[in-house]
Design a protein around this motif. Structure first.
Motif, mmCIF file in Angstrom:
data_model
loop_
_atom_site.group_PDB
_atom_site.id
_atom_site.type_symbol
_atom_site.label_atom_id
_atom_site.label_comp_id
_atom_site.label_asym_id
_atom_site.label_seq_id
_atom_site.Cartn_x
_atom_site.Cartn_y
_atom_site.Cartn_z
ATOM 1 N N THR A 1 39.011 45.950 36.615
ATOM 2 C CA THR A 1 38.850 45.732 38.054
ATOM 3 C C THR A 1 38.301 44.343 38.353
ATOM 4 O O THR A 1 38.654 43.736 39.379
ATOM 5 C CB THR A 1 37.914 46.803 38.642
ATOM 6 N N TYR A 2 37.457 43.832 37.457
ATOM 7 C CA TYR A 2 36.813 42.530 37.664
ATOM 8 C C TYR A 2 37.121 41.608 36.473
ATOM 9 O O TYR A 2 36.244 41.357 35.628
ATOM 10 C CB TYR A 2 35.311 42.712 37.831
ATOM 11 N N PRO A 3 38.334 41.085 36.380
ATOM 12 C CA PRO A 3 38.719 40.292 35.206
ATOM 13 C C PRO A 3 37.967 38.974 35.059
ATOM 14 O O PRO A 3 37.954 38.386 33.973
ATOM 15 C CB PRO A 3 40.224 40.048 35.429
ATOM 16 N N GLY A 4 37.311 38.511 36.124
ATOM 17 C CA GLY A 4 36.547 37.278 36.037
ATOM 18 C C GLY A 4 35.145 37.453 35.497
ATOM 19 O O GLY A 4 34.406 36.475 35.344
ATOM 20 N N VAL A 5 34.787 38.683 35.173
ATOM 21 C CA VAL A 5 33.455 39.010 34.653
ATOM 22 C C VAL A 5 33.568 39.330 33.167
ATOM 23 O O VAL A 5 34.582 39.869 32.713
ATOM 24 C CB VAL A 5 32.879 40.221 35.420
ATOM 25 N N GLY A 6 32.540 39.025 32.405
ATOM 26 C CA GLY A 6 32.460 39.464 31.017
ATOM 27 C C GLY A 6 31.608 40.711 30.924
ATOM 28 O O GLY A 6 30.472 40.716 31.398
ATOM 29 N N VAL A 7 32.150 41.771 30.341
ATOM 30 C CA VAL A 7 31.441 43.046 30.263
ATOM 31 C C VAL A 7 31.035 43.306 28.817
ATOM 32 O O VAL A 7 31.888 43.391 27.928
ATOM 33 C CB VAL A 7 32.309 44.211 30.779
ATOM 34 N N ALA B 1 44.529 49.364 27.617
ATOM 35 C CA ALA B 1 44.428 48.658 28.896
ATOM 36 C C ALA B 1 44.663 47.159 28.759
ATOM 37 O O ALA B 1 44.855 46.469 29.762
ATOM 38 C CB ALA B 1 43.062 48.913 29.528
ATOM 39 N N ALA B 2 44.627 46.657 27.523
ATOM 40 C CA ALA B 2 44.839 45.233 27.238
ATOM 41 C C ALA B 2 43.853 44.343 27.985
ATOM 42 O O ALA B 2 44.198 43.239 28.417
ATOM 43 C CB ALA B 2 46.276 44.824 27.557
ATOM 44 N N VAL B 3 42.613 44.806 28.149
ATOM 45 C CA VAL B 3 41.592 43.970 28.774
ATOM 46 C C VAL B 3 41.059 42.974 27.747
ATOM 47 O O VAL B 3 40.915 43.292 26.565
ATOM 48 C CB VAL B 3 40.454 44.814 29.385
ATOM 49 N N GLN B 4 40.754 41.769 28.207
ATOM 50 C CA GLN B 4 40.320 40.687 27.323
ATOM 51 C C GLN B 4 38.856 40.303 27.538
ATOM 52 O O GLN B 4 38.285 39.593 26.710
ATOM 53 C CB GLN B 4 41.196 39.449 27.559
ATOM 54 N N VAL C 1 35.850 50.055 30.590
ATOM 55 C CA VAL C 1 37.203 49.498 30.643
ATOM 56 C C VAL C 1 37.669 49.375 32.092
ATOM 57 O O VAL C 1 38.315 48.393 32.472
ATOM 58 C CB VAL C 1 38.167 50.353 29.810
ATOM 59 N N HIS C 2 37.330 50.363 32.909
ATOM 60 C CA HIS C 2 37.685 50.311 34.327
ATOM 61 C C HIS C 2 37.061 49.092 34.998
ATOM 62 O O HIS C 2 37.732 48.375 35.768
ATOM 63 C CB HIS C 2 37.222 51.593 35.015
#
Length: 234
Positions: free
Chosen positions: A85-91, A111-114, A80-81
């Motif tokens: 930290t890198y919203p332009g990457v797909g994890v 964290a509301a990460v997409q 999640v971190h």
């Protein structure tokens, strides 16, 4: 709740330990029942994709962004971190330990990460179907140590796992390994270069963008010194 979605390929080849721990809290059961489904990439499990057709990262994330792969995300802190930290990457994270999957989904919601995708199973299911050279970075953080010598063959850092990883990683892509087990360090330094990776750094301190995990903290409490290794895919 059925266990079927979390056991896509129950074979002998596992390099991980237990699949379940303590009884899940009601909120965690809710995460698995209601929130996990949309996060799961389609066509990864053998049950969903028996012919093992390739599944491109663009199918998972909807575009051609760089893709990172975390092999065994534990409780999900690091994954999640990195996504935040890198919203332009797909994890993409792979983890067969269901309690860890539930913890991760809760962290994703908080964290509301997409830019994440979650495979609740064996990382090799993912490596079986990802196209050649499609992964820009991979992480192996505090993997199951399998401390007994006779079990070292079950560690991830063996040809059975490293060669498929090499195939799906792009030339020049970084492979990070963190562990507090000295024999795991030795085996990593021996096996990973043989699989087509070049050692870039070997350090006692973590990477600048590292987030300490519960496993690292446990190692430090118990007096074990972590080692952080970076390799480049040749």
């Amino acid at each position: 709740m059925s266990d079927k979605p979390f056991d896509p390929n129950p074979t002998h080849r596992n390099f991980y330990g237990r699949r379940r721990g303590k009884t899940l809290r009601p909120s965690q059961k809710g995460y698995l029942a209601e929130d996990l489904g949309p996060l799961q990439p389609k066509g990864i499990s053998i049950a969903d994709n028996p012919e093992r057709r390739p599944v491109s990262p663009a199918e998972i994330f909807g575009d051609d962004r760089p893709v990172w792969l975390e092999i065994g995300f534990g409780g999900g802190e690091h994954m999640v971190h990195m996504a935040a930290t890198y919203p332009g990457v797909g994890v993409i994270g792979c983890e067969p330990y269901i309690n860890g999957v539930a913890m991760l989904v809760g962290k994703i919601k908080s964290a509301a990460v997409q830019n994440v995708s979650v495979h609740p199973g064996d990382a090799r299911d993912m490596m079986d179907v990802l196209p050649d050279g499609s992964v820009a970075k991979a992480f192996l953080n505090y993997p199951d140590p399998w401390p007994k010598t006779r079990h070292h063959r079950r560690r991830f850092v063996t040809p059975e796992h490293l060669l498929p990883l090499h195939r799906v990683m792009a030339p020049g892509a970084e492979f990070r390994v963190a562990t507090d087990i000295k024999s795991y360090v030795r085996q990593t330094l021996d096996e990973v270069p043989r699989a087509g990776f070049e050692l870039e750094s070997l350090r006692a301190g973590a990477w600048p963008d590292w987030l300490s995990t519960r496993y690292e903290q446990k190692a430090l409490r118990e007096g074990r010194s972590p080692t952080y290794m970076s390799f480049r895919r040749i």
